[in-house]
Design a protein around this motif. Sequence first.
Motif, PDB file in Angstrom:
ATOM      1  N   MET A  74       0.850  -1.217   0.000  1.00 46.01           N
ATOM      2  CA  MET A  74       0.000   0.000   0.000  1.00 46.01           C
ATOM      3  C   MET A  74       0.883   1.265   0.000  1.00 46.01           C
ATOM      4  SD  MET A  74      -2.721  -1.285   2.878  1.00 46.01           S
ATOM      5  CE  MET A  74      -3.579   0.267   2.950  1.00 46.01           C
ATOM      6  N   TYR A  75       1.967   1.194  -0.752  1.00 42.64           N
ATOM      7  CA  TYR A  75       3.010   2.224  -0.636  1.00 42.64           C
ATOM      8  C   TYR A  75       2.571   3.609  -1.118  1.00 42.64           C
ATOM      9  CZ  TYR A  75       3.835   1.030  -5.563  1.00 42.64           C
ATOM     10  OH  TYR A  75       3.689   0.796  -6.901  1.00 42.64           O
ATOM     11  N   ARG A  76       1.663   3.670  -2.083  1.00 43.02           N
ATOM     12  CA  ARG A  76       1.207   4.987  -2.548  1.00 43.02           C
ATOM     13  C   ARG A  76       0.449   5.720  -1.437  1.00 43.02           C
ATOM     14  NH1 ARG A  76       0.917   2.007  -7.324  1.00 43.02           N
ATOM     15  NH2 ARG A  76       1.947   3.010  -9.105  1.00 43.02           N
ATOM     16  N   GLN A  77      -0.470   5.005  -0.832  1.00 42.23           N
ATOM     17  CA  GLN A  77      -1.266   5.585   0.259  1.00 42.23           C
ATOM     18  C   GLN A  77      -0.376   5.943   1.454  1.00 42.23           C
ATOM     19  OE1 GLN A  77      -3.995   2.916   2.266  1.00 42.23           O
ATOM     20  NE2 GLN A  77      -5.536   4.510   2.442  1.00 42.23           N
ATOM     21  N   LYS A  78       0.538   5.036   1.785  1.00 41.40           N
ATOM     22  CA  LYS A  78       1.428   5.285   2.924  1.00 41.40           C
ATOM     23  C   LYS A  78       2.360   6.461   2.657  1.00 41.40           C
ATOM     24  CE  LYS A  78       1.258   0.562   4.740  1.00 41.40           C
ATOM     25  NZ  LYS A  78       1.983  -0.698   4.986  1.00 41.40           N
ATOM     26  N   ALA A  79       2.846   6.583   1.417  1.00 45.02           N
ATOM     27  CA  ALA A  79       3.734   7.698   1.074  1.00 45.02           C
ATOM     28  C   ALA A  79       3.017   9.037   1.249  1.00 45.02           C
ATOM     29  CB  ALA A  79       4.224   7.547  -0.369  1.00 45.02           C
ATOM     30  N   GLU A  80       1.782   9.103   0.793  1.00 44.24           N
ATOM     31  CA  GLU A  80       0.999  10.340   0.947  1.00 44.24           C
ATOM     32  C   GLU A  80       0.799  10.674   2.418  1.00 44.24           C
ATOM     33  OE1 GLU A  80      -2.639  10.418  -1.263  1.00 44.24           O
ATOM     34  OE2 GLU A  80      -1.633   9.926  -3.159  1.00 44.24           O
ATOM     35  N   ARG A  81       0.485   9.668   3.206  1.00 45.62           N
ATOM     36  CA  ARG A  81       0.261   9.888   4.640  1.00 45.62           C
ATOM     37  C   ARG A  81       1.536  10.344   5.336  1.00 45.62           C
ATOM     38  NH1 ARG A  81      -3.547   4.695   6.300  1.00 45.62           N
ATOM     39  NH2 ARG A  81      -5.524   5.582   5.580  1.00 45.62           N
ATOM     40  N   SER A  86       4.272  14.489   8.178  1.00 50.32           N
ATOM     41  CA  SER A  86       5.502  15.267   8.375  1.00 50.32           C
ATOM     42  C   SER A  86       5.234  16.760   8.265  1.00 50.32           C
ATOM     43  CB  SER A  86       6.562  14.836   7.353  1.00 50.32           C
ATOM     44  OG  SER A  86       6.848  13.462   7.487  1.00 50.32           O
ATOM     45  N   LYS A  87       4.427  17.148   7.293  1.00 50.74           N
ATOM     46  CA  LYS A  87       4.073  18.563   7.120  1.00 50.74           C
ATOM     47  C   LYS A  87       3.336  19.095   8.346  1.00 50.74           C
ATOM     48  CE  LYS A  87       3.812  18.733   2.074  1.00 50.74           C
ATOM     49  NZ  LYS A  87       2.919  18.757   0.886  1.00 50.74           N
ATOM     50  N   ILE A  88       2.394  18.304   8.843  1.00 51.51           N
ATOM     51  CA  ILE A  88       1.613  18.725  10.016  1.00 51.51           C
ATOM     52  C   ILE A  88       2.518  18.869  11.234  1.00 51.51           C
ATOM     53  CG2 ILE A  88      -0.201  18.019  11.641  1.00 51.51           C
ATOM     54  CD1 ILE A  88      -1.589  16.648   9.209  1.00 51.51           C
ATOM     55  N   ILE A  89       3.429  17.921  11.411  1.00 44.80           N
ATOM     56  CA  ILE A  89       4.345  17.967  12.558  1.00 44.80           C
ATOM     57  C   ILE A  89       5.222  19.222  12.491  1.00 44.80           C
ATOM     58  CG2 ILE A  89       6.386  16.835  13.552  1.00 44.80           C
ATOM     59  CD1 ILE A  89       4.953  14.160  13.032  1.00 44.80           C
ATOM     60  N   LEU A 105      -4.151  11.154  17.373  1.00 42.07           N
ATOM     61  CA  LEU A 105      -5.290  10.655  16.598  1.00 42.07           C
ATOM     62  C   LEU A 105      -5.758  11.643  15.532  1.00 42.07           C
ATOM     63  CD1 LEU A 105      -7.416   8.900  19.385  1.00 42.07           C
ATOM     64  CD2 LEU A 105      -6.087   7.815  17.566  1.00 42.07           C
ATOM     65  N   LYS A 106      -5.316  12.879  15.625  1.00 47.63           N
ATOM     66  CA  LYS A 106      -5.671  13.882  14.612  1.00 47.63           C
ATOM     67  C   LYS A 106      -4.818  13.751  13.349  1.00 47.63           C
ATOM     68  CE  LYS A 106      -7.124  17.351  18.017  1.00 47.63           C
ATOM     69  NZ  LYS A 106      -6.790  18.664  18.629  1.00 47.63           N
ATOM     70  N   LEU A 107      -3.710  13.013  13.450  1.00 47.81           N
ATOM     71  CA  LEU A 107      -2.822  12.848  12.302  1.00 47.81           C
ATOM     72  C   LEU A 107      -3.431  11.856  11.313  1.00 47.81           C
ATOM     73  CD1 LEU A 107       0.576  12.556  14.213  1.00 47.81           C
ATOM     74  CD2 LEU A 107      -0.286  14.558  12.983  1.00 47.81           C
ATOM     75  N   PRO A 108      -3.299  12.100  10.008  1.00 49.12           N
ATOM     76  CA  PRO A 108      -3.908  11.212   9.000  1.00 49.12           C
ATOM     77  C   PRO A 108      -3.337   9.804   9.049  1.00 49.12           C
ATOM     78  CG  PRO A 108      -2.415  12.813   7.974  1.00 49.12           C
ATOM     79  CD  PRO A 108      -2.580  13.235   9.400  1.00 49.12           C
ATOM     80  N   GLY A 109      -4.239   8.829   9.039  1.00 48.56           N
ATOM     81  CA  GLY A 109      -3.811   7.438   9.039  1.00 48.56           C
ATOM     82  C   GLY A 109      -3.375   6.901  10.384  1.00 48.56           C
ATOM     83  N   VAL A 110      -3.539   7.700  11.435  1.00 45.66           N
ATOM     84  CA  VAL A 110      -3.130   7.264  12.772  1.00 45.66           C
ATOM     85  C   VAL A 110      -4.365   6.880  13.594  1.00 45.66           C
ATOM     86  CG1 VAL A 110      -2.027   7.938  14.946  1.00 45.66           C
ATOM     87  CG2 VAL A 110      -1.031   8.652  12.757  1.00 45.66           C
ATOM     88  N   GLY A 111      -4.469   5.588  13.886  1.00 49.71           N
ATOM     89  CA  GLY A 111      -5.555   5.100  14.727  1.00 49.71           C
ATOM     90  C   GLY A 111      -5.064   4.866  16.143  1.00 49.71           C
ATOM     91  N   ARG A 112      -5.890   4.269  16.955  1.00 44.41           N
ATOM     92  CA  ARG A 112      -5.539   4.068  18.367  1.00 44.41           C
ATOM     93  C   ARG A 112      -4.323   3.159  18.537  1.00 44.41           C
ATOM     94  NH1 ARG A 112      -9.180   5.998  22.027  1.00 44.41           N
ATOM     95  NH2 ARG A 112      -8.189   4.763  23.672  1.00 44.41           N
ATOM     96  N   LYS A 113      -4.232   2.103  17.730  1.00 48.29           N
ATOM     97  CA  LYS A 113      -3.090   1.195  17.873  1.00 48.29           C
ATOM     98  C   LYS A 113      -1.777   1.932  17.620  1.00 48.29           C
ATOM     99  CE  LYS A 113      -1.132  -1.322  14.790  1.00 48.29           C
ATOM    100  NZ  LYS A 113      -0.776  -2.257  13.712  1.00 48.29           N
ATOM    101  N   THR A 114      -1.720   2.645  16.500  1.00 43.05           N
ATOM    102  CA  THR A 114      -0.508   3.394  16.150  1.00 43.05           C
ATOM    103  C   THR A 114      -0.184   4.435  17.217  1.00 43.05           C
ATOM    104  OG1 THR A 114      -0.817   3.066  13.778  1.00 43.05           O
ATOM    105  CG2 THR A 114       0.522   4.957  14.437  1.00 43.05           C
ATOM    106  N   ALA A 115      -1.201   5.183  17.628  1.00 38.88           N
ATOM    107  CA  ALA A 115      -0.989   6.233  18.632  1.00 38.88           C
ATOM    108  C   ALA A 115      -0.462   5.650  19.939  1.00 38.88           C
ATOM    109  CB  ALA A 115      -2.297   6.987  18.877  1.00 38.88           C
TER     110      ALA A 115
END
Length: 203
Positions: A74-81, A86-89, A105-115
């Motif tokens: 899913m590299y295209r989607q992950k690259a965009e995220r 990075s821009k938001i940070i 959780l406000k970051l794109p593609g970040v759910g509870r597990k990742t957070a």
Amino acid sequence: MIEKIAKEIIKHFPRDHKEKDPFRVLIATVLSQRTRDENTEKAANKLFRIYRSPRELAKARPENLYDLIKESGMYRQKAERIVEISKIIIEKYEGKVPNTLEELLKLPGVGRKTANIVLWVGFKKPALAVDTHVHRISNRLGWVKTKTPEETEKELKKLLPEELWGPINGSMVEFGRRICRPVNPKCEECFLREHCKFYNERY
């Protein structure tokens, strides 16, 4: 008893996170979504050899990352995220990864597990990451009776002391891959079978 069993799982299946930098943990966890650990590690290593900071990634174009992270899927989607995160940070958090669940959780593609992984591994805060392994095993053992990982997280926090929240994720992932597999679990090899609801009902 549940606390004792959790400690045994952590003891038998220890998992050390080599990377501690919150930004790298965050990006590696985004890369890890729906792929295997070895693929995540390869993709993360390639990416961080070229792009070493959120500032450098914020300036990148997603297509520049494709070849670097292809192995993660899913590299295209992950690259965009990754570029967007990075821009938001950089723009919103002055180049530093936020250290609260709410902000992560406000970051794109970040759910509870990742957070929760970022909070535990990157910031050493009490956080319980629940993925499919943790959810499945907790239900199989009979610790919880839940339908979603979020429900499992909520229930496990009631059952386990804070100091076990972080370690139990990685250890259950290893346990789930090697013994308590999704299909054809190796119940006969499992040291927990006497305490397992699934095993006792099945055999």
